[in-house]
Design a protein around this motif. Structure first.
Motif, PDB file in Angstrom:
ATOM      1  N   ILE A 116      44.633 -16.546  63.596  1.00  0.00           N
ATOM      2  CA  ILE A 116      44.270 -17.970  63.683  1.00  0.00           C
ATOM      3  C   ILE A 116      43.794 -18.511  62.324  1.00  0.00           C
ATOM      4  CG2 ILE A 116      43.678 -17.959  66.130  1.00  0.00           C
ATOM      5  CD1 ILE A 116      40.712 -17.811  65.236  1.00  0.00           C
ATOM      6  N   VAL A 171      31.399 -17.595  63.867  1.00  0.00           N
ATOM      7  CA  VAL A 171      32.011 -17.702  62.544  1.00  0.00           C
ATOM      8  C   VAL A 171      32.688 -19.069  62.481  1.00  0.00           C
ATOM      9  CG1 VAL A 171      33.819 -16.786  61.046  1.00  0.00           C
ATOM     10  CG2 VAL A 171      32.364 -15.219  62.315  1.00  0.00           C
ATOM     11  N   ILE A 229      40.775 -20.410  60.946  1.00  0.00           N
ATOM     12  CA  ILE A 229      39.416 -20.799  61.351  1.00  0.00           C
ATOM     13  C   ILE A 229      39.104 -22.242  60.943  1.00  0.00           C
ATOM     14  CG2 ILE A 229      38.258 -19.908  59.261  1.00  0.00           C
ATOM     15  CD1 ILE A 229      36.874 -19.591  62.820  1.00  0.00           C
ATOM     16  N   CYS A 262      39.015 -16.324  68.262  1.00  0.00           N
ATOM     17  CA  CYS A 262      38.206 -15.738  67.186  1.00  0.00           C
ATOM     18  C   CYS A 262      37.297 -14.656  67.751  1.00  0.00           C
ATOM     19  CB  CYS A 262      37.375 -16.817  66.499  1.00  0.00           C
ATOM     20  SG  CYS A 262      36.260 -16.125  65.276  1.00  0.00           S
ATOM     21  N   VAL A 263      37.432 -13.419  67.224  1.00  0.00           N
ATOM     22  CA  VAL A 263      36.589 -12.324  67.716  1.00  0.00           C
ATOM     23  C   VAL A 263      35.364 -12.106  66.814  1.00  0.00           C
ATOM     24  CG1 VAL A 263      38.395 -11.112  68.998  1.00  0.00           C
ATOM     25  CG2 VAL A 263      38.057 -10.595  66.574  1.00  0.00           C
ATOM     26  N   ASN A 264      35.108 -13.051  65.948  1.00  0.00           N
ATOM     27  CA  ASN A 264      33.927 -12.984  65.062  1.00  0.00           C
ATOM     28  C   ASN A 264      33.900 -11.715  64.207  1.00  0.00           C
ATOM     29  OD1 ASN A 264      31.088 -14.875  66.249  1.00  0.00           O
ATOM     30  ND2 ASN A 264      33.232 -15.364  66.461  1.00  0.00           N
ATOM     31  N   CYS A 265      35.071 -11.314  63.728  1.00  0.00           N
ATOM     32  CA  CYS A 265      35.112 -10.067  62.960  1.00  0.00           C
ATOM     33  C   CYS A 265      34.614 -10.256  61.524  1.00  0.00           C
ATOM     34  CB  CYS A 265      36.530  -9.519  62.943  1.00  0.00           C
ATOM     35  SG  CYS A 265      37.659 -10.491  61.938  1.00  0.00           S
ATOM     36  N   THR A 266      34.507 -11.488  61.082  1.00  0.00           N
ATOM     37  CA  THR A 266      33.984 -11.883  59.761  1.00  0.00           C
ATOM     38  C   THR A 266      34.932 -11.565  58.590  1.00  0.00           C
ATOM     39  OG1 THR A 266      32.703  -9.851  59.472  1.00  0.00           O
ATOM     40  CG2 THR A 266      31.535 -11.707  60.418  1.00  0.00           C
ATOM     41  N   CYS A 275      37.415 -13.263  57.641  1.00  0.00           N
ATOM     42  CA  CYS A 275      37.691 -14.511  56.909  1.00  0.00           C
ATOM     43  C   CYS A 275      36.507 -14.890  56.004  1.00  0.00           C
ATOM     44  CB  CYS A 275      38.035 -15.640  57.876  1.00  0.00           C
ATOM     45  SG  CYS A 275      36.814 -15.890  59.152  1.00  0.00           S
ATOM     46  N   CYS A 317      43.092 -12.620  59.057  1.00  0.00           N
ATOM     47  CA  CYS A 317      42.644 -12.741  60.453  1.00  0.00           C
ATOM     48  C   CYS A 317      43.459 -11.845  61.389  1.00  0.00           C
ATOM     49  CB  CYS A 317      42.736 -14.193  60.905  1.00  0.00           C
ATOM     50  SG  CYS A 317      42.195 -14.361  62.616  1.00  0.00           S
ATOM     51  N   PRO A 318      42.794 -10.915  62.097  1.00  0.00           N
ATOM     52  CA  PRO A 318      43.547  -9.999  62.973  1.00  0.00           C
ATOM     53  C   PRO A 318      44.093 -10.684  64.216  1.00  0.00           C
ATOM     54  CG  PRO A 318      41.197  -9.598  63.183  1.00  0.00           C
ATOM     55  CD  PRO A 318      41.347 -10.616  62.104  1.00  0.00           C
ATOM     56  N   THR A 319      43.613 -11.896  64.525  1.00  0.00           N
ATOM     57  CA  THR A 319      44.178 -12.587  65.690  1.00  0.00           C
ATOM     58  C   THR A 319      45.103 -13.727  65.244  1.00  0.00           C
ATOM     59  OG1 THR A 319      42.290 -14.087  65.902  1.00  0.00           O
ATOM     60  CG2 THR A 319      42.180 -12.052  67.144  1.00  0.00           C
TER      61      THR A 319
HETATM   62  S1  SF4 Z   1      36.140 -14.120  62.307  1.00  0.00           S
HETATM   63 FE1  SF4 Z   1      37.894 -12.750  62.382  1.00  0.00          FE
HETATM   64  S2  SF4 Z   1      38.985 -13.413  64.198  1.00  0.00           S
HETATM   65 FE2  SF4 Z   1      37.598 -15.087  63.689  1.00  0.00          FE
HETATM   66  S3  SF4 Z   1      38.801 -16.423  62.430  1.00  0.00           S
HETATM   67 FE3  SF4 Z   1      37.713 -15.070  61.047  1.00  0.00          FE
HETATM   68  S4  SF4 Z   1      39.139 -13.413  60.672  1.00  0.00           S
HETATM   69 FE4  SF4 Z   1      39.887 -14.487  62.487  1.00  0.00          FE
END
Ligand code: SF4
Ligand code: SF4
Length: 472
Positions: A285, A247, A287, A295-299, A301, A281-283
């Protein structure tokens, strides 16, 4: 610091790589109040997580012929995979499985980055799709939670909601602990422990211990498990390269970022600096600072930014799946699968299909047939030559099966010493000693390879080649 990329110069923030999103300047934990995402990817993740949870919670109840479909009973050394039984002596299969799993993880990460973390890992799935949703239901949306936390004098309802949330969190953690342990000791043991806790107090202590660990992970540790503790997350920088998908913020399109002002639209990129990608963003950050290990690639964002882009009449996917190479060459959205990626993808498919086929076609009996040491051959008075053999056999079937031995070569006879087995119980380990006889002169060589067939009913399960010694 500036980074050239195609025609765009992208300003990498000074803090890039120098700060942790969940720690403030004084080194204290910064609690993440992630906004609830809304959009296409979140919808797909929700569906996938329902399927995933149904599988995870339901699988311990699935049985084949009375045995669990999946059991990893490490204390007893009993493993059941795909309905087949494995024992400590099958460690070679476990070894092959582990090597393949490591290769799979490396290749998968090289291709798709940390997608596994955001879409499959139980830590993220349970946290985002179960615990955080319950938090939203009880405490309200993220901005309401933040406001409530900042209140100097908190109303009673604040404490009531917190208590209710933590009770539900603990109950859910107990359910997860039950499921997790049922993969180790079997669901029947867990259900008996729940029904009669005084009789199974050791199991109850184990359940409470695991439930407490899960509760702390989902209630307090949260994203720190992904950003600091998880070894897979720490290995990202070594497993990914410039052609790995992740991502990413398309800075070629987005920069220079800023709020649009009348008459100055052309001076700015597409990013309106709304901050929604950071809020969801759950972490915790941003992006837009570039690819980050957190980034855990949760999508989430992507969904948030797509929503913003639709509101300002700009094309979606300012934040998208892209490789670093695509960003640097300003080719985001163009052909993403080059020859290398196609080859790696093929390797992934072959590995998965190969191992699945290997597991599914493993014979239900595992055996070793050897000539009894110290015995050459015996000449019978009836004009036959015989050799003495010993078979060690174990059933890996979850059900009892008929069993017999035969010799493929014509004119051979089998004569058992002691008991002859007709069937093998599930998991049974047995031995048999038997003579194989041939009429004298039937076999011309001094040493001949013959075929011992291990059968279940009419079906030949295994064919073992052994040496038959003749007198010449
Ligand atoms: S993909 Fe998820 S973890 Fe990565 S920057 Fe976007 S919201 Fe945050
Ligand atoms: S959501 Fe999109 S537009 Fe808003 S700040 Fe993030 S990248 Fe920029």
């Amino acid at each position: 610091m500036k980074m050239a990329s195609g025609e765009t110069e992208y300003l990498i923030p000074e803090h890039y790589g120098n700060k942790i999103s969940t720690v403030d300047n004084e080194g204290k934990r910064k609690w993440i109040y992630a906004f609830k995402p809304k959009g296409k990817f979140y919808k797909y993740r929700t569906w996938l997580s329902w399927f995933y949870m149904a599988l995870l919670f339901g699988l311990p109840f699935v049985k084949i012929n009375g045995k669990p479909f999946l059991l990893l009973n490490i204390p007893k050394g009993e493993f059941i995979l795909f309905g087949k039984m494995f024992f400590p002596q099958d460690f070679i299969i476990l070894g092959i499985g582990m090597v393949l799993a490591i290769v799979f993880v490396i290749v998968f990460t090289l291709l798709f980055g940390r997608v596994f973390c955001g879409w499959v890992c139980p830590q993220t799935i349970f946290l985002e799709m179960m615990f955080r949703k319950i938090e939203f239901m009880i405490e309200g949306p993220a901005h309401v939670q933040m406001k409530a936390k900042k209140q100097k004098i908190k109303p009673k309802s604040y404490y009531f909601k917190k208590t209710l949330k933590h009770i539900i969190f603990y109950l859910l953690s107990f359910l997860i602990a039950m499921t997790f342990l049922s993969y180790i000791v079997g669901i029947d043991v867990i259900l008996s422990a729940i029904k009669e806790p005084t009789k199974h107090w050791i199991a109850i202590i184990g359940l409470l211990a695991f439930a407490t660990v899960f509760y702390f992970v989902y209630a307090y540790v949260r994203e720190i498990a992904c950003t600091v503790i998880c070894p897979y997350g720490r290995m990202q920088s070594t497993l990914m390269d410039k052609k790995s998908m992740a991502v990413a913020y398309n800075y070629n399109r987005g920069e220079p970022r800023g709020r649009k002002r009348k008459g100055k639209e052309d001076e700015l990129g597409d990013c309106i600096d709304c901050g929604m990608c950071v809020n969801v963003c759950p972490t915790g950050i941003d992006i837009r600072d570039g690819l980050q290990m957190e980034c855990v690639n949760c999508t989430a964002c992507i969904d948030a930014c797509d929503d913003m882009m639709r509101r300002v009449n700009k094309p979606e996917r300012l934040i998208t799946f892209a490789t670093e190479h695509q960003l640097e060459t300003n080719t985001v959205g163009e052909k993403s699968l080059d020859l290398r990626s196609k080859l790696l993808l093929t390797l992934l498919i072959v590995l998965t299909a190969g191992f699945t086929a290997f597991m599914v076609t493993l014979p239900v009996f595992d055996s070793t047939v050897l000539r009894v040491p110290g015995q050459l051959y015996q000449e019978g008075q009836d004009g036959t030559i015989s050799n003495l053999y010993k078979i060690k056999i174990q059933s890996k079937s979850p059900k009892d099966l008929p069993y017999s031995l035969a010799v493929k070569e014509e004119n051979a006879q089998i004569e058992f010493v002691g008991t002859k087995l007709d069937s093998l119980k599930s998991g049974q380990l047995s031995e048999e000693i038997f003579f194989v006889r041939f009429p004298k002169g039937e076999l011309e060589q001094r040493k001949t390879k013959i075929n011992i067939q291990i059968k279940s009913g009419d079906k030949v399960i295994q064919n073992k080649k052994v040496t038959f010694l003749n007198g010449y």
